[in-house]
Motif scaffolding. Structure first.
Motif, short mmCIF file in Angstrom:
data_model
loop_
_atom_site.label_atom_id
_atom_site.label_comp_id
_atom_site.label_asym_id
_atom_site.label_seq_id
_atom_site.Cartn_x
_atom_site.Cartn_y
_atom_site.Cartn_z
N PRO A 151 19.89 25.35 19.44
CA PRO A 151 21.15 25.72 18.82
C PRO A 151 21.47 26.73 17.74
O PRO A 151 22.55 27.59 17.77
CB PRO A 151 21.56 24.53 18.12
N ASN A 152 20.45 27.31 17.29
CA ASN A 152 20.35 28.36 16.37
C ASN A 152 20.39 29.88 16.94
O ASN A 152 20.49 30.90 16.73
CB ASN A 152 19.13 28.49 15.46
N HIS A 153 19.92 29.84 18.55
CA HIS A 153 20.00 30.93 19.40
C HIS A 153 21.34 31.32 19.74
O HIS A 153 22.02 30.68 20.69
CB HIS A 153 18.95 30.84 20.41
N THR A 154 21.92 32.59 18.93
CA THR A 154 23.19 32.77 19.64
C THR A 154 23.37 33.92 20.70
O THR A 154 22.19 34.42 20.96
CB THR A 154 23.95 33.41 18.11
N CYS A 155 24.50 34.21 21.08
CA CYS A 155 24.49 35.35 21.94
C CYS A 155 24.38 36.78 21.38
O CYS A 155 24.67 36.94 20.09
CB CYS A 155 26.05 35.28 22.55
N GLY A 156 23.72 37.41 22.04
CA GLY A 156 23.16 38.58 21.45
C GLY A 156 23.99 39.93 21.96
O GLY A 156 25.04 39.81 22.03
N GLY A 157 23.41 41.07 22.44
CA GLY A 157 24.19 42.00 22.91
C GLY A 157 23.92 42.35 24.56
O GLY A 157 23.79 41.03 25.16
N ALA A 158 24.12 43.45 25.29
CA ALA A 158 23.96 43.59 26.64
C ALA A 158 22.44 43.26 27.03
O ALA A 158 21.64 43.48 26.15
CB ALA A 158 24.44 45.00 26.91
N ASP A 159 22.59 42.83 27.99
CA ASP A 159 21.12 42.43 28.63
C ASP A 159 20.64 43.48 29.62
O ASP A 159 19.27 43.47 29.95
CB ASP A 159 21.07 41.17 29.28
N ARG A 160 21.27 44.27 30.30
CA ARG A 160 20.72 45.26 31.24
C ARG A 160 21.72 46.27 31.73
O ARG A 160 23.02 46.20 31.65
CB ARG A 160 20.15 44.43 32.61
N TRP A 161 21.30 47.54 32.10
CA TRP A 161 21.82 48.40 32.69
C TRP A 161 21.35 48.79 33.90
O TRP A 161 20.21 49.22 34.05
CB TRP A 161 21.69 49.93 31.85
N ALA A 162 22.10 48.86 35.14
CA ALA A 162 21.65 49.13 36.27
C ALA A 162 22.80 49.78 37.21
O ALA A 162 23.80 50.03 36.54
CB ALA A 162 21.42 47.83 37.21
N ASP A 163 22.69 49.94 38.60
CA ASP A 163 23.53 50.81 39.36
C ASP A 163 24.78 49.65 39.27
O ASP A 163 24.77 48.54 39.20
CB ASP A 163 23.15 51.18 40.73
N VAL A 164 25.82 50.18 39.72
CA VAL A 164 27.33 49.71 39.62
C VAL A 164 27.34 48.36 40.64
O VAL A 164 27.94 47.52 40.54
CB VAL A 164 28.57 50.54 39.84
N VAL A 165 26.38 48.67 41.76
CA VAL A 165 26.53 47.52 43.01
C VAL A 165 25.85 46.30 42.28
O VAL A 165 26.26 45.27 42.48
CB VAL A 165 25.92 48.07 44.08
N SER A 166 24.70 46.57 41.53
CA SER A 166 24.01 45.39 40.99
C SER A 166 24.70 44.54 39.97
O SER A 166 25.08 43.42 40.05
CB SER A 166 22.61 45.76 40.75
N THR A 167 25.25 45.48 39.03
CA THR A 167 26.13 44.91 37.75
C THR A 167 26.71 46.01 37.43
O THR A 167 26.47 47.06 37.10
CB THR A 167 25.22 44.08 37.03
N ASP A 168 28.00 45.67 36.80
CA ASP A 168 28.80 46.46 36.06
C ASP A 168 29.19 46.11 34.89
O ASP A 168 30.25 46.50 34.33
CB ASP A 168 30.08 46.90 37.10
N ASP A 169 28.36 45.17 34.13
CA ASP A 169 28.74 44.63 32.89
C ASP A 169 28.63 45.68 31.85
O ASP A 169 29.62 45.49 30.79
CB ASP A 169 27.68 43.70 32.59
N VAL A 170 27.96 46.54 31.75
CA VAL A 170 28.19 47.53 30.88
C VAL A 170 29.09 48.80 31.06
O VAL A 170 28.96 49.61 30.32
CB VAL A 170 26.74 47.90 30.52
N PHE A 171 29.71 48.81 32.21
CA PHE A 171 30.58 49.89 32.57
C PHE A 171 31.88 49.86 31.96
O PHE A 171 32.29 48.79 31.70
CB PHE A 171 30.57 49.98 34.03
N CYS A 172 32.28 50.91 31.20
CA CYS A 172 33.58 50.87 30.69
C CYS A 172 34.62 50.52 31.61
O CYS A 172 34.78 51.17 32.63
CB CYS A 172 33.80 52.28 30.03
N PRO A 173 35.43 49.42 31.46
CA PRO A 173 36.27 48.96 32.41
C PRO A 173 37.27 50.03 33.16
O PRO A 173 37.81 50.92 32.05
CB PRO A 173 36.78 47.82 31.94
N ALA A 174 37.80 49.98 34.17
CA ALA A 174 38.96 50.78 34.83
C ALA A 174 40.22 50.36 33.91
O ALA A 174 40.51 49.43 33.48
CB ALA A 174 39.17 50.64 36.17
N GLY A 175 41.06 51.60 33.58
CA GLY A 175 42.08 51.40 32.81
C GLY A 175 41.99 51.70 31.23
O GLY A 175 42.83 51.53 30.70
#
Length: 1081
Positions: A221-245
């Motif tokens: 319970p003391n383990h909170t959410c941290g920061g980003a977890d990975r940077w990869a190509d946009v096909v694999s994940t776009d979590d860290v990409f600045c969103p469109a708009g």
């Protein structure tokens, strides 16, 4: 790929340390964090110098290893990891970690380990393999996604160490904002620019740390959410990409796109729209379809104007020329009429003078005076002399201005613009002194009216004879060519079939010879052999030119050959067809005025004045009549003033009046010393009597008669063959040779014996095989066909096929030798390649203007294709628009190839005729290609004006235009090759099939030898590279992954364009080679 990502992020980590030197200073001095936040300029300079060498070594290594996706390392470095403009996230992280940031950044070994694990799972795994800090026996909080630990201040961490893992197990906490912490590693990696890496928050509904897709470990319970977890190509994940708009000026700041601006995914700044009203807040892309719609409207208007007024430019020019020509003709006629009136008045005055003289003589003879012995004063006692009669005549009737004008005309012939009634006077205006169009026409029509007047005054002289008489000081007489042939025999090289057998005779200059005979007698073959055009045959016997054994090919510049088919350009007028041939085939030293005079004479003699400005016509567009077209076909050879004129059935399809007009024109040519021979079928009796000589051939190419027309009936009467009453002699003789009519029963000769009888009559040697066939003639005629059939059946099929192949090969070789023969004995120097190129260029330009409607339809289809593909195949950030560009390559290739086919496929027979007459093949090809360069420039504009504004890729319109120009140039060369090598139907099929097949090979068989041979691969690569260059920062991994997957190199853009251009040049060379080598069968 792993090393690329490793070096990228290792450099990013070093950059993070270099931007804010307070971090390193904290590690070295272990001072107070608050004092470090302020920083010291001296310490910052030392740290910058220390870290600069490290980052430089990284940049050099990355440039060597990953040159295929990084073109300029310095620019890419500044774009992705230059945080100097806003280092807030570094300051925040330093404060958050109490200056412990350098001990938490991943080393080279950790980054390499992460990306190797990442690539092993093809980007689908969000964790790494077990390692020193995170394994089955040691799994701390820092191993969870979004968390990291410190190596401790006592441990020295070497960021460039690519082998050893430092121990990171202390002070585990959430990853700082602006960094990402992989699952299974206890270190942090800075996010590149264009990314948005804020701290995450727990979504209590889903249990996921937003905006990322990982969950906190259960039971902690003391383990909170941290920061980003990975940077990869946009096909694999776009979590860290600045969103469109939105746009992200730093990796921890996200701002909404303002009105009048648009922001694509991964943007660091907002882009201004062309039309601010078209971009609402948070616009992902600008809507520029309105510009496309405006261009569609403008293009439609331009095409509509072209469609309706395409020929107006040429029509206006023709009207202007027609007015100048009519004014010159009217001036010449008025001058001629004035001279005729003056001559009439002069004759009347002479008659009155003679009458007055006789009256005065009678009056003075009656008077008797004593003063007769005195000398007469004033000569009144003597008959009036011419000097006396002059004043009387002058006072009697020459008191008006018209008479004075007529006298001045006679005293100054130059005033008549070259018109001179007196044959003996040679003071006419020279053609070389006429420069303007009006002067040229006045000179030409003045000469023609003069020749008409002389023809009327000299009824005992022929028209052409008077021309020679009147112009012998200025126009050289055509060289006379006498063609004699002895035992002329033609045999096919492969099958050994005889086409001509032992033909002996002579064709004389100034005479018109008719070649007649039944079908299969070898009439056209005989004339082709005389002209040197018999290809694929073994020629035996002798052909003498003016008594010398010289090749007839050396005289092809003064030999005119009129083919049986009317090979005339249908999209040119009658005058344009004749004028082009005159300019290209007459002597280069002849002035323009004299060439115009030659053309005008031919138009006058062939009766083409009424249709001179009319289009000849094609299958789709009606033009002049069939008889007029036939006369134009003959006129193409007459305008080059030949010494030998050979015609293949010029009267076929003509009525008797047109045939008579044509033959009269040929008679005038013969009177100028031209040697004329023609194949004629069933001439009327009137036409038959206009020939000088008759050559009658039997089946098998054997001579039955060769001599004057007036003696032919006498000769056959001696053989017992008498023409019945009311029967046309040539028809009767041909019917006998055809076997339709039997000779008279009293005739002592058989039809098969006629060639031998002719040879014996003239004392020619008769070949033994002809004697043998003559002895068996009767049996062969009645039933001996079985023997011949047996001979034919005895030949094997393979031998027959081989013989046909040898015939074709021999024909091609002879055609090539004929067209490449450089010997010239005609003493005529025709225009060179450059001048002919100029003439061809003008002709092709006129043809393209008259085909502007077809060109407009091409542009319309191309524009519609751009609209459809631009709308349906939107740019995909994952593939950099590869799908839309693939469709573009196929569509543009197909449409431009189909358009290029028209340049050559419809004019093959015209080219063959012009080449046989000695015109330059290179000038013809280059002129066609030069005119098509207009389409090479305009068609990409038309397509891009639609595609670009409906698709809106990131690359500039100029970059796309350059690639499209190279692509159109390439496929146009391929279209030339198909048009020349294949028949029209096959060429269209290949043009439609090839782009699709080559595109499939280029996209499916990557990095293979066959793919590199496909022009579609280079075109598609150039398009994708131009677009991929605009993706930087957070897109680096996506760009490199896409390029390595496609087998492209970002540095090969210029190479791609060069390859396309070289392909275009190579295919043009192949097309020219095929055009010169291959001809009709």
């Amino acid at each position: 790929m792993a090393r690329l990502l490793l070096l990228l992020l290792l450099s990013a980590a070093t950059a993070a340390a270099a931007v804010n030197p307070r971090r390193s200073l904290a590690a070295q001095t272990r001072g107070d964090v608050a004092s470090l936040a302020a920083g010291s300029p001296m310490v910052a300079g030392v740290m910058n110098d220390r870290l600069k060498s490290i980052t430089t070594s990284f940049a050099q290594q990355m440039g060597r290893e990953f040159h295929y996706c990084i073109k300029n390392m310095d620019d890419e470095w500044n774009t992705a990891f230059n945080f100097s403009s806003d280092p807030t996230f570094l300051t925040n992280c330093m404060k958050e970690t109490n200056g412990d940031l350098p001990q938490r950044v991943c080393t080279a070994a950790e980054m390499k380990f992460y990306f190797e694990s990442f690539l092993e799972g093809n980007g689908k795994k969000n964790y790494v393999r077990p390692n020193k800090n995170c394994n089955l026996t040691s799994w701390i909080d820092g191993c969870e996604p979004g968390w990291a630990c410190s190596a401790g201040k006592e441990q020295q961490v070497n960021l460039q160490d690519a082998v050893n893992f430092p121990s990171r197990t202390l002070d585990c906490r959430g990853c700082c904002a602006g960094f990402f912490c992989p699952h299974g590693l206890t270190c942090m990696i800075p996010c590149p620019l264009g990314a948005y890496c804020p701290g995450s928050t727990l979504n209590k509904t889903t249990g996921v740390c937003d905006p990322y897709n990982y969950q906190p470990p259960p039971g902690k319970p003391n383990h909170t959410c941290g920061g980003a977890d990975r940077w990869a190509d946009v096909v694999s994940t776009d979590d860290v990409f600045c969103p469109a708009g939105y746009y992200c000026p730093s990796t921890i700041k996200k701002l909404s796109c303002s009105s009048g601006f648009y922001c694509r995914k991964g943007s660091t700044s907002q882009t201004k729209c062309f039309n601010k009203g078209s971009c609402k807040p948070n616009s992902v892309n600008q809507d520029i379809t309105i510009f496309g719609a405006l261009l569609v409207g403008a293009l439609s208007l331009v095409l509509l104007i072209i469609y309706n007024f395409s020929g107006q430019l040429l029509i206006n020019r023709e009207k202007k020329q027609a007015k100048s020509r009519e004014a010159a003709a009217r001036h010449a006629r008025e001058t001629a009429q004035a001279r005729e009136r003056w001559k009439s008045a002069k004759d009347v005055a002479k008659k009155h003078a003679v009458g007055l003289q006789s009256s005065l003589s009678r009056t003075f003879s009656r008077k008797k005076t004593l003063r007769t012995h005195e000398p007469s004063k004033g000569g009144t006692g003597l008959p009036p002399t011419e000097s006396d009669a002059g004043p009387l005549k002058e006072s009697g009737g020459d008191k008006n201005n018209l008479t004075d004008m007529m006298r001045s005309l006679e005293e100054n012939p130059e005033k008549g613009e070259g018109f001179n009634v007196e044959i003996g006077e040679k003071k006419k205006t020279k053609g070389r002194h006429a420069h303007t169009q009006s002067q040229i026409f006045k000179y030409a029509y003045g000469q023609i009216e003069k020749e008409k007047a002389m023809e009327q005054q000299n009824q005992n002289l022929t028209f052409s004879g008077v021309i020679l008489m009147a112009t012998e000081d200025d126009i050289k007489k055509r060289p006379s060519i006498e063609i004699a042939f002895k035992d002329l025999t033609l045999t096919l090289k492969g099958s050994k079939k005889k086409l001509l057998r032992s033909v002996t005779g002579k064709l004389m200059p100034g005479r018109v010879a008719a070649v007649m005979g039944p079908s299969g007698a070898g009439k056209t073959t005989f004339l082709s052999a005389i002209a040197g055009k018999a290809t694929g045959c073994e020629t035996t016997g002798m052909i003498l030119i003016n008594g010398k054994l010289e090749p007839i090919r050396a005289y092809k510049r003064i030999i005119g050959f009129v083919p049986q088919d009317d090979i005339v350009h249908g999209n040119l007028t009658v005058q344009e067809n004749l004028w082009f041939n005159a300019r290209c085939r007459l002597s280069a030293d002849m002035s323009k005025a004299d060439k115009v005079l030659v053309v005008e004479r031919v138009i006058e003699s062939l009766g083409l004045q009424a249709v001179r400005d009319s289009l000849v016509g094609t299958v789709e567009q009606r033009g002049i009549s069939g008889g007029q077209r036939k006369r134009v076909n003959v006129g193409l050879e007459m305008v080059m003033e030949p010494s030998v004129l050979i015609l293949d059935e010029p009267t076929s399809g003509l009525d008797s009046a047109s045939s008579l007009l044509l033959l009269r024109a040929l008679r005038r040519e013969a009177l100028e010393g031209v040697n004329i021979s023609m194949v004629v079928h069933q001439p009327s009796y009137t036409l038959y009597k206009m020939f000088d000589d008759l050559i009658l051939l039997a089946k098998g190419g054997m001579t039955v008669y060769h001599g004057p027309v007036k003696k032919v009936e006498e000769y056959f009467a001696g053989l017992g063959i008498v023409v019945p009453d009311r029967v046309n002699p040539p028809d009767y003789y041909i019917d006998i040779l055809e076997g339709i009519v039997k000779p008279n029963s009293n005739a002592p000769v058989n039809v098969k014996d006629l060639p031998i009888r002719w040879m014996l009559h003239n004392g020619y040697e008769v070949p033994r095989d002809m004697l043998q066939s003559a002895s068996d003639a009767e049996s062969s005629f009645r039933g001996g066909g079985d023997h011949a059939l047996g001979d034919d059946s005895g030949q094997s099929i393979a031998g027959e096929v081989w013989g046909n192949v040898r015939d074709i090969v021999g024909q091609k070789k002879d055609e090539y030798d004929y067209n490449k023969s450089s010997e010239n004995l005609s003493n005529r120097r025709t225009p060179g390649i450059l001048r002919q190129y100029k003439y061809y260029l003008g002709r092709c330009g006129k043809q393209r203007l008259r085909e502007a409607r077809i060109q407009g339809v091409d542009y319309l289809i191309l524009g519609l294709a751009g609209i459809c593909l631009g709308t349906l195949a939107k740019v995909s950030d994952e593939t950099f628009g590869a799908l839309g560009y693939t469709y573009t390559v196929i569509a543009v290739s197909l449409l431009c190839k189909i358009g290029a086919l028209r340049s050559f496929s419809l004019e093959k027979i015209h080219y063959w005729r012009e080449r046989d007459s000695g015109m330059s093949s290179l000038a013809y090809f280059l002129s066609k290609d030069t005119i098509d360069h207009f389409n090479t420039i305009i068609k990409p504009m038309v397509y891009l004006s639609m595609f670009y504004f409906f698709n809106n890729p990131r690359s500039s319109i100029w970059e796309n235009y350059v690639v499209l120009v190279a692509l159109v140039y390439c496929v146009t060369g391929i279209g030339y090759t198909f048009a020349i090598f294949f028949q029209p139907g096959s060429a269209q099929l290949w043009s439609a099939l090839l782009p699709v097949v080559l595109t499939l090979i280029a996209t499916q068989q990557k990095d293979t030898f066959f793919a590199n041979l496909c022009y579609t691969k280079w075109a598609l690569e150039a398009f994708v590279i131009a677009n991929a260059q605009r993706y930087s920062g957070v897109w680096l991994i996506t760009r490199c992954g896409s390029l390595v997957k496609s087998g492209y190199n970002i540095n090969d853009k210029i190479l791609c364009i060069v390859v396309l251009a070289v392909n275009g040049v190579i295919f043009r060379c192949v097309a020219f080679f095929c055009m010169v080598i291959f001809q009709k069968h």
